[in-house]
Design a protein around this motif. Structure first.
Motif, PDB file in Angstrom:
ATOM      1  N   LEU A 126      -3.912  -7.078  -2.250  1.00 21.15           N
ATOM      2  CA  LEU A 126      -2.533  -7.310  -1.813  1.00 21.15           C
ATOM      3  C   LEU A 126      -2.546  -8.046  -0.487  1.00 21.15           C
ATOM      4  O   LEU A 126      -3.532  -8.011   0.247  1.00 21.15           O
ATOM      5  CB  LEU A 126      -1.785  -5.987  -1.640  1.00 21.15           C
ATOM      6  CG  LEU A 126      -1.580  -5.103  -2.870  1.00 21.15           C
ATOM      7  CD1 LEU A 126      -0.687  -3.915  -2.506  1.00 21.15           C
ATOM      8  CD2 LEU A 126      -0.947  -5.874  -4.014  1.00 21.15           C
ATOM      9  N   ASP A 130       2.443  -7.096   1.983  1.00 21.91           N
ATOM     10  CA  ASP A 130       2.644  -6.163   0.864  1.00 21.91           C
ATOM     11  C   ASP A 130       2.049  -4.797   1.183  1.00 21.91           C
ATOM     12  O   ASP A 130       2.643  -3.764   0.875  1.00 21.91           O
ATOM     13  CB  ASP A 130       1.996  -6.716  -0.415  1.00 21.91           C
ATOM     14  CG  ASP A 130       2.842  -7.803  -1.045  1.00 21.91           C
ATOM     15  OD1 ASP A 130       4.034  -7.912  -0.679  1.00 21.91           O
ATOM     16  OD2 ASP A 130       2.314  -8.565  -1.883  1.00 21.91           O
ATOM     17  N   MET A 133       4.402  -3.148   3.686  1.00 27.80           N
ATOM     18  CA  MET A 133       5.681  -2.784   3.060  1.00 27.80           C
ATOM     19  C   MET A 133       5.496  -1.532   2.177  1.00 27.80           C
ATOM     20  O   MET A 133       6.334  -0.631   2.176  1.00 27.80           O
ATOM     21  CB  MET A 133       6.220  -3.930   2.188  1.00 27.80           C
ATOM     22  CG  MET A 133       6.622  -5.178   2.944  1.00 27.80           C
ATOM     23  SD  MET A 133       8.032  -4.956   4.022  1.00 27.80           S
ATOM     24  CE  MET A 133       9.346  -5.133   2.869  1.00 27.80           C
ATOM     25  N   TYR A 134       4.379  -1.509   1.453  1.00 25.91           N
ATOM     26  CA  TYR A 134       4.144  -0.372   0.571  1.00 25.91           C
ATOM     27  C   TYR A 134       3.958   0.917   1.380  1.00 25.91           C
ATOM     28  O   TYR A 134       4.584   1.946   1.097  1.00 25.91           O
ATOM     29  CB  TYR A 134       2.910  -0.639  -0.307  1.00 25.91           C
ATOM     30  CG  TYR A 134       2.518   0.553  -1.141  1.00 25.91           C
ATOM     31  CD1 TYR A 134       3.427   1.138  -2.014  1.00 25.91           C
ATOM     32  CD2 TYR A 134       1.256   1.120  -1.043  1.00 25.91           C
ATOM     33  CE1 TYR A 134       3.089   2.245  -2.774  1.00 25.91           C
ATOM     34  CE2 TYR A 134       0.906   2.225  -1.804  1.00 25.91           C
ATOM     35  CZ  TYR A 134       1.833   2.780  -2.663  1.00 25.91           C
ATOM     36  OH  TYR A 134       1.496   3.881  -3.411  1.00 25.91           O
TER      37      TYR A 134
ATOM     38  N   GLU B  36       8.085   1.929  -5.442  1.00 25.96           N
ATOM     39  CA  GLU B  36       7.190   1.002  -4.722  1.00 25.96           C
ATOM     40  C   GLU B  36       5.749   1.139  -5.229  1.00 25.96           C
ATOM     41  O   GLU B  36       5.007   0.160  -5.251  1.00 25.96           O
ATOM     42  CB  GLU B  36       7.252   1.242  -3.210  1.00 25.96           C
ATOM     43  CG  GLU B  36       8.595   0.923  -2.559  1.00 25.96           C
ATOM     44  CD  GLU B  36       8.957  -0.558  -2.603  1.00 25.96           C
ATOM     45  OE1 GLU B  36       8.045  -1.399  -2.747  1.00 25.96           O
ATOM     46  OE2 GLU B  36      10.170  -0.875  -2.517  1.00 25.96           O
ATOM     47  N   LYS B  40       3.576  -1.869  -6.625  1.00 20.44           N
ATOM     48  CA  LYS B  40       2.218  -2.128  -6.112  1.00 20.44           C
ATOM     49  C   LYS B  40       1.222  -2.274  -7.265  1.00 20.44           C
ATOM     50  O   LYS B  40       0.386  -3.183  -7.267  1.00 20.44           O
ATOM     51  CB  LYS B  40       1.801  -0.982  -5.184  1.00 20.44           C
ATOM     52  CG  LYS B  40       0.361  -1.041  -4.740  1.00 20.44           C
ATOM     53  CD  LYS B  40      -0.191   0.323  -4.365  1.00 20.44           C
ATOM     54  CE  LYS B  40      -0.497   1.140  -5.571  1.00 20.44           C
ATOM     55  NZ  LYS B  40      -0.969   2.490  -5.286  1.00 20.44           N
ATOM     56  N   LYS B  43       1.522  -5.550  -8.961  1.00 21.85           N
ATOM     57  CA  LYS B  43       0.900  -6.618  -8.165  1.00 21.85           C
ATOM     58  C   LYS B  43      -0.619  -6.577  -8.294  1.00 21.85           C
ATOM     59  O   LYS B  43      -1.279  -7.622  -8.398  1.00 21.85           O
ATOM     60  CB  LYS B  43       1.301  -6.495  -6.694  1.00 21.85           C
ATOM     61  CG  LYS B  43       2.737  -6.944  -6.434  1.00 21.85           C
ATOM     62  CD  LYS B  43       3.114  -6.763  -4.981  1.00 21.85           C
ATOM     63  CE  LYS B  43       4.540  -7.228  -4.754  1.00 21.85           C
ATOM     64  NZ  LYS B  43       5.070  -6.823  -3.456  1.00 21.85           N
ATOM     65  N   LEU B  44      -1.169  -5.361  -8.277  1.00 26.03           N
ATOM     66  CA  LEU B  44      -2.636  -5.233  -8.415  1.00 26.03           C
ATOM     67  C   LEU B  44      -3.083  -5.682  -9.805  1.00 26.03           C
ATOM     68  O   LEU B  44      -4.097  -6.365  -9.937  1.00 26.03           O
ATOM     69  CB  LEU B  44      -3.074  -3.794  -8.157  1.00 26.03           C
ATOM     70  CG  LEU B  44      -2.973  -3.306  -6.708  1.00 26.03           C
ATOM     71  CD1 LEU B  44      -3.254  -1.813  -6.618  1.00 26.03           C
ATOM     72  CD2 LEU B  44      -3.930  -4.060  -5.799  1.00 26.03           C
TER      73      LEU B  44
END
Lengths: 364, 300
Positions: A126, A130, A133-134, B36, B40, B43-44
């Motif tokens: 990431l 990101d 933010m996470y 979230e 995540k 995205k991963l």
């Protein structure tokens, strides 16, 4: 060294924290075939238990930068993990920002920012933005505040322009900066930093140390810094706890700890033509200096003579000795001060060496 | 929160802004953390494009042998024996309605089961555990991600199978079937929470997951009716949500389907929801305490 206003309000307090780990013995695939296996187990029954924390009592003042100094395996990380609630102590407890680590775990975690040792504590696939933010969502920050806070921290870390790059493209030092930024997301009053400069090059180490110092001095954060770099503890921390084999063996300011080994303080003056009776003069005038040595050099070949003062606040007497030498028209060519270090303190207290020193400079 | 110093003077400690307990603001914060976490993981996943493509293709690869094998053995898509057993002889519709849930068994056993362990492999688990977010929310983030992922996959599979083979479904049965599906998912989430705890303790949890997955595949009437299983297996299947859910979903979705046991399927699933969720959470918290006591969190 930072000197903030001292108070007796403790934001981190531990009460007889104790933790033991049992190590399993790996005998290999065919271990069960070994003879006398049972006998061996009984024989070494006690050696399987490792004492990680031995009734540790530490009080860290509000806004204090407190060092936890010890070699690898001393119990620093175990203590930090207990304080952060990811380890439950066998005995005792601790209070963080007024919250008990055993009973109020959520509030303890909300009060803490933590930098954990190891490189892979962030998502490398990431981007830095990101990641932050996470983690902001996990620290339960309001959505509205999150974006601004992330940008602010990236800017503080001087990584705004690289915020959209994946961490796999970052250097170790840059990743460590993001780890520190993550610990600051929710603006916690307390920071637990476990070996924050481990494996960093001198430039990044210096930058990280300077940021740590600033966090304590300007933002008034209480910081517990676990390190095995004695210079780091010495230069940054208001007070240092020396820990070995799970036991805190001394807690004081760096200067006070070093005063325990004053006898190792060394001043060496290189000079030409020292008067033959200078040793006697010094011993007569500076009675608290324990040892005075005059070592004659081969002055004709350019090797100066050396006067050595050892122990008894030798450093404080430098000007007096210099005056004496000048009065006797002695040409002084160099002056070296070998002050005692926390390593000397550690050796004195434990009889063991602290660690190898970090390569490169350590000035903040 | 205030603290007294040694002289008795009261000092106000830095207030910490963090919702806790059973408050609306805390529930909102936990829901956001779940969302979230889901983002995540997307995205991963997308950071490994080849793996993502494989994940998209593999459901078809697994489904087609089921259908082709059925067609080859029967010599067409209609089986008289199947019709005698459950009222419908359409093998393709029967198998596909069963196959739809396989991916969701994977959600519980593999995705949720390994959500925490995956973070341990990444090295991020301790960083997550020092945040005030509930550990359960991290598992539920993966549950949400996997459910969305599987739902999208199933929708695409449905469209493809519908276009290639055609499916004899009752449109009016979709809503009640979705309700049964939702009840099944709740119980599977409980099951997933349980497996996630076990995979942290056992480390080589994939062996357990593999075993549980196989048992669920046998006891869930995916490609055959429940009635062909031995009585003891039929009884054992009633503790898993997939068996009653499949019976119920087929009852609503497939024309002429006459299952033997539909009666109290909603109540049965509701009971399984309560049992699996409570049992899963109970074991999850026991495990959490155990690994924090033993220090297993940082061990691979």
């Amino acid at each position: 060294m930072a000197h903030r206003e001292e108070n007796d309000v403790y934001t981190i307090q531990t009460f007889n924290l104790a933790k033991r780990f049992t190590k399993k013995k790996h005998k290999g695939i065919f271990g069960f075939l070994r003879r006398n296996q049972r006998k061996e187990k009984v024989k070494t029954k006690n050696s399987d238990v490792v004492v990680a924390l031995d009734h540790v009592n530490v009080n860290v003042r509000s806004s204090e930068l407190f060092g936890l100094l010890g070699p690898n395996g001393a119990g620093k990380t175990t203590l930090v993990k207990c304080l952060s609630t990811i380890l439950i102590p066998d005995k005792g407890t601790a209070v963080i920002n007024g919250f008990d680590i055993l009973k109020q775990t959520s509030m303890v975690r909300a009060s803490l920012g933590m930098v954990i040792g190891g490189e892979r504590t962030l998502y490398w696939k990431l981007t830095a933005r990101d990641n932050l933010m996470y983690f902001a969502s996990l620290y339960k920050m309001p959505r509205k505040e999150t974006k601004d806070r992330v940008e602010e921290l990236l800017s503080i870390m001087q990584l705004s322009d690289r915020g959209d790059e994946r961490l796999e493209d970052y250097s170790t030092g840059m990743r460590q900066k993001i780890a520190i930024a993550r610990s600051l997301l929710h603006d916690p009053p307390i920071l637990l930093l476990d070996e924050p400069t481990l494996g960093l090059d001198p430039t990044f180490s210096r930058q990280i140390r300077s940021q740590i110092k600033e966090l304590a001095e300007k933002q008034g954060k209480t910081i517990l810094l676990a390190t095995h770099y004695m210079e780091e503890a010495d230069q940054l921390c208001d007070r240092v706890a020396v820990i070995n084999n799970g036991k805190v063996i001394a807690i004081d300011t760096s200067d006070n700890l070093k005063a325990l080994v004053k006898e190792t303080e060394l001043v060496e003056i290189a000079c030409y033509n020292p008067p033959p009776d200078i040793k006697m003069h010094i011993e007569k005038r500076l009675k608290d200096v324990k040892i005075v040595k005059l070592i004659h050099g081969d002055e004709k070949k350019g090797s100066p003579s050396r006067i050595k003062l050892i122990g008894g606040n030798a450093e404080k007497h430098i000007s007096a000795v210099m005056d004496m030498l000048r009065q006797k028209n002695t040409r002084i060519c160099s002056l070296n001060i070998g002050a005692p270090t926390l390593e000397d303190v550690f050796i004195k207290l434990t009889g063991a060496k602290l660690t190898e020193t970090e390569p490169g400079e350590l000035r903040v | 929160m205030n603290l007294k110093d040694t002289s008795g003077k009261v000092h106000k400690l830095r207030e910490v802004k963090c919702p806790t307990g059973f408050t609306w603001s805390n529930i909102k914060a936990e829901l956001r953390a779940i969302w979230e976490s889901n983002i995540k993981i997307w995205k991963l996943d997308l950071a490994y494009p080849i793996s993502f493509v494989r994940q998209c293709i593999s459901p078809f690869v697994f489904l087609l042998p089921f259908i082709i094998y059925g067609l080859a053995v029967i010599g067409g898509r209609h089986s008289e024996n199947l019709e005698r057993l459950v009222g419908t002889g359409d093998v393709v519709t029967f198998v596909f309605t069963g196959y739809m849930i396989i991916g969701f068994i994977g959600t519980a056993v593999w995705a949720m089961g390994f959500s925490i362990r995956r973070e341990q492999w990444f090295g991020t688990l301790e960083s997550l555990y020092v945040t005030p977010t509930s550990r359960l929310s991290l598992v539920l983030g993966m549950a949400l991600h996997s459910t969305i992922h599987q739902s999208l996959g199933t929708a695409i599979e449905f469209a493809a199978i519908y276009l290639i083979f055609g499916l004899a479904l009752q449109i009016q049965g979709i809503l009640p079937a979705l309700l049964i599906f939702a009840l099944m998912m709740l119980a599977l989430y409980g099951f997933g929470i349980l497996v996630s705890a076990l995979s942290l303790i056992l480390k080589e949890g994939w062996i357990v997951a593999e075993g549980l997955h196989s048992i669920m595949m046998i006891l869930s009437p995916v490609a055959y009716p429940l009635i062909v299983l031995p009585t003891i297996a039929q009884q054992a299947s009633s503790v898993l949500p997939t068996a009653p859910a499949l019976v119920g979903m087929r009852a609503f979705l497939i024309e002429n389907y006459t299952p033997q046991v539909v009666g109290n399927i909603f109540l049965h699933l509701l009971a399984l929801d309560v049992i699996w969720i409570l049992f899963g959470i109970f074991i999850f918290y026991l495990t959490d305490i155990y690994i924090r006591k033993t220090g297993n969190l940082a061990k691979y």
